[in-house]
Design a protein around this motif. Structure first.
Motif, PDB file in Angstrom:
ATOM      1  N   VAL A  47       0.839  -1.202   0.000  1.00 20.61           N
ATOM      2  CA  VAL A  47       0.000   0.000   0.000  1.00 20.61           C
ATOM      3  C   VAL A  47       0.872   1.250   0.000  1.00 20.61           C
ATOM      4  CG1 VAL A  47      -1.756   1.278   1.276  1.00 20.61           C
ATOM      5  CG2 VAL A  47      -1.829  -1.229   1.206  1.00 20.61           C
ATOM      6  N   PHE A  48       1.907   1.253   0.833  1.00 15.33           N
ATOM      7  CA  PHE A  48       2.836   2.384   0.866  1.00 15.33           C
ATOM      8  C   PHE A  48       3.533   2.551  -0.483  1.00 15.33           C
ATOM      9  CE2 PHE A  48       2.125   2.142   5.325  1.00 15.33           C
ATOM     10  CZ  PHE A  48       2.551   3.337   5.873  1.00 15.33           C
ATOM     11  N   LEU A  49       3.973   1.429  -1.053  1.00 13.57           N
ATOM     12  CA  LEU A  49       4.714   1.500  -2.307  1.00 13.57           C
ATOM     13  C   LEU A  49       3.820   1.954  -3.458  1.00 13.57           C
ATOM     14  CD1 LEU A  49       6.922  -1.727  -2.083  1.00 13.57           C
ATOM     15  CD2 LEU A  49       7.475   0.616  -1.397  1.00 13.57           C
ATOM     16  N   ALA A  50       2.567   1.510  -3.453  1.00 14.29           N
ATOM     17  CA  ALA A  50       1.648   1.904  -4.523  1.00 14.29           C
ATOM     18  C   ALA A  50       1.222   3.360  -4.392  1.00 14.29           C
ATOM     19  CB  ALA A  50       0.413   1.002  -4.517  1.00 14.29           C
ATOM     20  N   ALA A  51       1.198   3.868  -3.160  1.00 15.75           N
ATOM     21  CA  ALA A  51       0.743   5.240  -2.947  1.00 15.75           C
ATOM     22  C   ALA A  51       1.655   6.253  -3.625  1.00 15.75           C
ATOM     23  CB  ALA A  51       0.661   5.536  -1.447  1.00 15.75           C
ATOM     24  N   VAL A  52       2.955   5.966  -3.687  1.00 19.69           N
ATOM     25  CA  VAL A  52       3.895   6.930  -4.280  1.00 19.69           C
ATOM     26  C   VAL A  52       3.601   7.160  -5.763  1.00 19.69           C
ATOM     27  CG1 VAL A  52       6.321   7.412  -4.801  1.00 19.69           C
ATOM     28  CG2 VAL A  52       5.677   6.491  -2.560  1.00 19.69           C
ATOM     29  N   PRO A  53       3.530   6.110  -6.617  1.00 15.49           N
ATOM     30  CA  PRO A  53       3.210   6.382  -8.017  1.00 15.49           C
ATOM     31  C   PRO A  53       1.797   6.892  -8.246  1.00 15.49           C
ATOM     32  CG  PRO A  53       3.397   4.012  -7.635  1.00 15.49           C
ATOM     33  CD  PRO A  53       3.902   4.694  -6.411  1.00 15.49           C
ATOM     34  N   VAL A  54       0.836   6.476  -7.393  1.00 15.75           N
ATOM     35  CA  VAL A  54      -0.524   6.993  -7.550  1.00 15.75           C
ATOM     36  C   VAL A  54      -0.551   8.502  -7.311  1.00 15.75           C
ATOM     37  CG1 VAL A  54      -2.829   7.015  -6.528  1.00 15.75           C
ATOM     38  CG2 VAL A  54      -1.708   4.835  -7.024  1.00 15.75           C
ATOM     39  N   LEU A  55       0.071   8.950  -6.231  1.00 14.66           N
ATOM     40  CA  LEU A  55       0.129  10.384  -5.947  1.00 14.66           C
ATOM     41  C   LEU A  55       0.949  11.127  -6.995  1.00 14.66           C
ATOM     42  CD1 LEU A  55       0.552  10.276  -2.068  1.00 14.66           C
ATOM     43  CD2 LEU A  55      -1.463  11.041  -3.348  1.00 14.66           C
ATOM     44  N   ALA A  56       2.001  10.481  -7.493  1.00 14.23           N
ATOM     45  CA  ALA A  56       2.797  11.110  -8.550  1.00 14.23           C
ATOM     46  C   ALA A  56       1.961  11.305  -9.805  1.00 14.23           C
ATOM     47  CB  ALA A  56       4.027  10.251  -8.854  1.00 14.23           C
ATOM     48  N   GLY A  57       1.115  10.325 -10.134  1.00 16.65           N
ATOM     49  CA  GLY A  57       0.228  10.482 -11.290  1.00 16.65           C
ATOM     50  C   GLY A  57      -0.756  11.615 -11.100  1.00 16.65           C
ATOM     51  N   VAL A  58      -1.303  11.730  -9.888  1.00 11.93           N
ATOM     52  CA  VAL A  58      -2.217  12.843  -9.588  1.00 11.93           C
ATOM     53  C   VAL A  58      -1.500  14.184  -9.759  1.00 11.93           C
ATOM     54  CG1 VAL A  58      -3.525  13.959  -7.739  1.00 11.93           C
ATOM     55  CG2 VAL A  58      -3.665  11.475  -8.049  1.00 11.93           C
ATOM     56  N   ALA A  59      -0.272  14.257  -9.251  1.00 12.01           N
ATOM     57  CA  ALA A  59       0.489  15.502  -9.361  1.00 12.01           C
ATOM     58  C   ALA A  59       0.836  15.820 -10.805  1.00 12.01           C
ATOM     59  CB  ALA A  59       1.767  15.404  -8.530  1.00 12.01           C
ATOM     60  N   SER A  60       1.088  14.789 -11.613  1.00 10.05           N
ATOM     61  CA  SER A  60       1.390  15.035 -13.017  1.00 10.05           C
ATOM     62  C   SER A  60       0.188  15.632 -13.739  1.00 10.05           C
ATOM     63  CB  SER A  60       1.817  13.722 -13.693  1.00 10.05           C
ATOM     64  OG  SER A  60       2.270  13.952 -15.005  1.00 10.05           O
ATOM     65  N   VAL A  61      -1.011  15.123 -13.410  1.00  5.14           N
ATOM     66  CA  VAL A  61      -2.231  15.703 -13.984  1.00  5.14           C
ATOM     67  C   VAL A  61      -2.394  17.152 -13.536  1.00  5.14           C
ATOM     68  CG1 VAL A  61      -4.750  15.564 -14.003  1.00  5.14           C
ATOM     69  CG2 VAL A  61      -3.389  13.472 -14.185  1.00  5.14           C
ATOM     70  N   ALA A  62      -2.138  17.407 -12.251  1.00  3.63           N
ATOM     71  CA  ALA A  62      -2.261  18.774 -11.740  1.00  3.63           C
ATOM     72  C   ALA A  62      -1.232  19.701 -12.375  1.00  3.63           C
ATOM     73  CB  ALA A  62      -2.094  18.771 -10.218  1.00  3.63           C
ATOM     74  N   THR A  63      -0.079  19.160 -12.713  1.00  2.00           N
ATOM     75  CA  THR A  63       0.970  19.980 -13.322  1.00  2.00           C
ATOM     76  C   THR A  63       0.505  20.601 -14.629  1.00  2.00           C
ATOM     77  OG1 THR A  63       2.722  18.663 -12.309  1.00  2.00           O
ATOM     78  CG2 THR A  63       3.327  19.926 -14.257  1.00  2.00           C
ATOM     79  N   GLU A  64      -0.338  19.871 -15.359  1.00  3.42           N
ATOM     80  CA  GLU A  64      -0.899  20.417 -16.598  1.00  3.42           C
ATOM     81  C   GLU A  64      -1.596  21.751 -16.343  1.00  3.42           C
ATOM     82  OE1 GLU A  64      -4.784  19.427 -19.327  1.00  3.42           O
ATOM     83  OE2 GLU A  64      -3.621  17.730 -18.559  1.00  3.42           O
ATOM     84  N   LYS A  65      -2.294  21.850 -15.206  1.00  2.00           N
ATOM     85  CA  LYS A  65      -2.998  23.089 -14.872  1.00  2.00           C
ATOM     86  C   LYS A  65      -2.042  24.146 -14.326  1.00  2.00           C
ATOM     87  CE  LYS A  65      -6.756  20.889 -15.899  1.00  2.00           C
ATOM     88  NZ  LYS A  65      -7.431  21.158 -17.210  1.00  2.00           N
ATOM     89  N   VAL A  66      -1.066  23.689 -13.539  1.00  2.00           N
ATOM     90  CA  VAL A  66      -0.132  24.639 -12.924  1.00  2.00           C
ATOM     91  C   VAL A  66       0.682  25.377 -13.983  1.00  2.00           C
ATOM     92  CG1 VAL A  66       1.869  24.864 -11.404  1.00  2.00           C
ATOM     93  CG2 VAL A  66      -0.015  23.346 -10.770  1.00  2.00           C
ATOM     94  N   VAL A  67       1.133  24.653 -15.013  1.00  2.00           N
ATOM     95  CA  VAL A  67       1.986  25.303 -16.013  1.00  2.00           C
ATOM     96  C   VAL A  67       1.194  26.221 -16.937  1.00  2.00           C
ATOM     97  CG1 VAL A  67       3.737  23.496 -15.968  1.00  2.00           C
ATOM     98  CG2 VAL A  67       1.854  23.352 -17.630  1.00  2.00           C
ATOM     99  N   GLY A 107       5.773  11.515  -3.256  1.00  2.00           N
ATOM    100  CA  GLY A 107       5.040  11.146  -4.459  1.00  2.00           C
ATOM    101  C   GLY A 107       4.468  12.347  -5.193  1.00  2.00           C
ATOM    102  N   LEU A 108       3.841  13.260  -4.464  1.00  2.00           N
ATOM    103  CA  LEU A 108       3.266  14.449  -5.106  1.00  2.00           C
ATOM    104  C   LEU A 108       4.346  15.309  -5.761  1.00  2.00           C
ATOM    105  CD1 LEU A 108       0.663  15.421  -2.367  1.00  2.00           C
ATOM    106  CD2 LEU A 108       0.153  14.597  -4.673  1.00  2.00           C
ATOM    107  N   ALA A 109       5.449  15.504  -5.043  1.00  2.00           N
ATOM    108  CA  ALA A 109       6.515  16.352  -5.579  1.00  2.00           C
ATOM    109  C   ALA A 109       7.211  15.693  -6.761  1.00  2.00           C
ATOM    110  CB  ALA A 109       7.529  16.678  -4.478  1.00  2.00           C
ATOM    111  N   VAL A 110       7.379  14.372  -6.711  1.00  2.00           N
ATOM    112  CA  VAL A 110       8.098  13.714  -7.794  1.00  2.00           C
ATOM    113  C   VAL A 110       7.264  13.707  -9.075  1.00  2.00           C
ATOM    114  CG1 VAL A 110       7.445  11.250  -7.661  1.00  2.00           C
ATOM    115  CG2 VAL A 110       9.813  11.885  -8.084  1.00  2.00           C
ATOM    116  N   GLY A 111       5.933  13.676  -8.946  1.00  2.00           N
ATOM    117  CA  GLY A 111       5.097  13.767 -10.135  1.00  2.00           C
ATOM    118  C   GLY A 111       5.258  15.108 -10.834  1.00  2.00           C
ATOM    119  N   ALA A 112       5.248  16.191 -10.051  1.00  2.00           N
ATOM    120  CA  ALA A 112       5.471  17.523 -10.627  1.00  2.00           C
ATOM    121  C   ALA A 112       6.879  17.646 -11.184  1.00  2.00           C
ATOM    122  CB  ALA A 112       5.226  18.587  -9.559  1.00  2.00           C
ATOM    123  N   LEU A 113       7.844  17.050 -10.484  1.00  2.00           N
ATOM    124  CA  LEU A 113       9.238  17.116 -10.917  1.00  2.00           C
ATOM    125  C   LEU A 113       9.449  16.389 -12.238  1.00  2.00           C
ATOM    126  CD1 LEU A 113      12.248  17.724 -10.339  1.00  2.00           C
ATOM    127  CD2 LEU A 113      12.313  15.623  -9.000  1.00  2.00           C
TER     128      LEU A 113
END
Length: 426
Positions: A47-67, A107-113
């Motif tokens: 669960v911990f390991l899966a949470a990192v890429p899931v949150l990274a994917g969420v952050a990547s989607v959000a990055t589309e709006k941020v940029v 996870g959130l930061a690495v998705g944006a990164l």
């Protein structure tokens, strides 16, 4: 834009890729130590390991709006320190909830990164007018090797996680912040990069966007004033990205077990395949841009797909550990070119909205990572691990079906494919 400014921008972005390679390797290679430190059960660990890429994917989607509001360079400048500080947080906590918070922030930061780094890489490649994307990912591979080596040293000397992580963060965090001063892309203030000797003019039909960032402010989705990014047109590249990361996660998660349990290798020898894979990935990416310039992206992606599939085939039928090592070597040389070229292809397909395309494409990085390891494990349990290796082999071969998505005529760089109105800037 002068040659020197582009060269500084290229070097500073390569440094960011390298730092991220070190940081990510320090996290994933010390997972057993993290589990021990926090007393995380075997049932809770996935669960911990899966949470990192899931949150990274969420952050990547959000990055589309941020940029759509800030430049990718600004996002990258602040996301990278957050990732590194989150790594320290993972090493510094004592309670499970502290690990959960630190990994969540990571996870959130690495998705944006990841998204912002590749946005900038695509934009710089356009400014150069020739393939340089593989070089950035080669820097990431080099960082991964360095980070894994540091993690091995920490484990060998039985160092606490915080002590193991701290020197790398103390050294690399200031270097990344300093290097971010030279982040740059194609031009300034929305104008084409034409000033100065050896300046680069965008190819015909390629927009520049604000600050020359081929898709910055005003390009979210159909965005204010930005062209649309049809999902149907992007989907082939999304599938290729997912297939590549299913293959990559298969190697990173199962190569040691496969070599030891299936091929009869020793415990010590079982640690070698992933290192070999990382080294061959570095070598392949170091020379990959030259191949794209000489042969075109389509030929390089096709060649990489066939080589990676051959590697999985060799692993699946290997009679012993040394044949397995050969298979993992072929895998590294083949898979390494696919992901960087997929990002580059997205930038070429959507020259006026490449940031949006890259952010959406980056999500499938995490999809492949999430699917790959459980898929191979489940097939290995219900069928056989040899048979399980055939699944990523078939998926990688499927990339051949979508190879034409990498080969729009304006996309070919260098040699016989050099685009008009560009100059070599070093």
């Amino acid at each position: 834009m002068t040659n020197a400014r582009l060269r500084y921008g290229r070097a500073s972005l390569a440094l960011s890729f390298l730092v991220q390679g070190v940081t990510f390797a320090l996290l994933v290679t010390r997972i057993p130590a993290i589990q021990d430190r926090y007393g995380i059960s075997d049932g809770l660990l996935p669960v911990f390991l899966a949470a990192v890429p899931v949150l990274a994917g969420v952050a990547s989607v959000a990055t589309e709006k941020v940029v759509a509001r800030v430049r990718p360079a600004v996002l990258l400048r602040w996301a990278q320190p957050v990732v590194m500080l989150a790594l320290l947080g993972v090493g510094a906590g004592d309670e499970v909830w502290q690990a959960a918070v630190a990994l969540g922030v990571f996870g959130l930061a690495v998705g944006a990164l990841d998204a912002s780094m590749n946005m900038m890489g695509v934009s710089l490649q356009r400014a150069y007018g020739r393939s340089i994307m593989l070089g950035f990912h080669a820097a990431y591979s080099l960082g991964g090797i360095a980070g894994a080596s540091l993690a091995w040293s920490g484990a060998h000397w039985d160092l606490p996680l915080l002590v193991s992580y701290l020197p790398a963060v103390v050294l690399l965090l200031p270097a990344a912040l300093l290097g971010s001063r030279w982040y740059t892309t194609g031009g300034e203030d929305g104008a084409p990069a034409v000033e100065g000797a050896g300046a680069v003019l965008p190819a015909a039909g390629e927009g520049t966007g604000r600050a020359g960032e081929s898709g910055t402010a005003g390009e979210a989705g159909k965005g204010p004033g930005g062209p649309p990014v049809p999902f149907g047109l992007l989907m082939p590249l999304c599938l290729v990205m997912a297939f590549a990361y299913i293959g990559d996660s298969t190697v990173s998660n199962w190569s040691a077990k496969y070599l030891q349990d299936v091929l009869g290798g020793s415990e010590q020898l079982a640690t070698v395949p992933y290192n070999v894979y990382m080294v061959t990935t570095l070598l392949g990416r170091a020379v990959g841009d030259l191949g794209v310039r000489r042969l075109g992206a389509v030929a390089v992606v096709r060649g990489g797909s066939v080589l990676a599939a051959a590697g999985f085939g060799v692993v699946a039928v290997a009679p012993g550990p040394w044949w397995g090592m050969l298979g993992f070597t072929l895998l590294g040389l083949g898979l390494c070119v696919i992901v960087p070229q997929t990002f580059a292809a997205a930038g070429r397909l959507f020259p006026g909205a490449s940031d949006v395309a890259v952010a959406r494409l980056n999500v499938f990085n995490y999809v492949g990572f999430l699917v790959g390891s459980p898929l191979v494990g489940a097939l290995g349990d219900v069928w056989s691990y040899r048979g399980a290796m055939l699944v990523p082999m078939v998926l990688v071969l499927a990339t051949l079906v979508y190879a034409r998505s990498f080969g729009a005529e304006p996309a070919r760089y260098g040699g016989g494919h050099e685009r008009a109105r560009t100059a070599d800037v070093g």
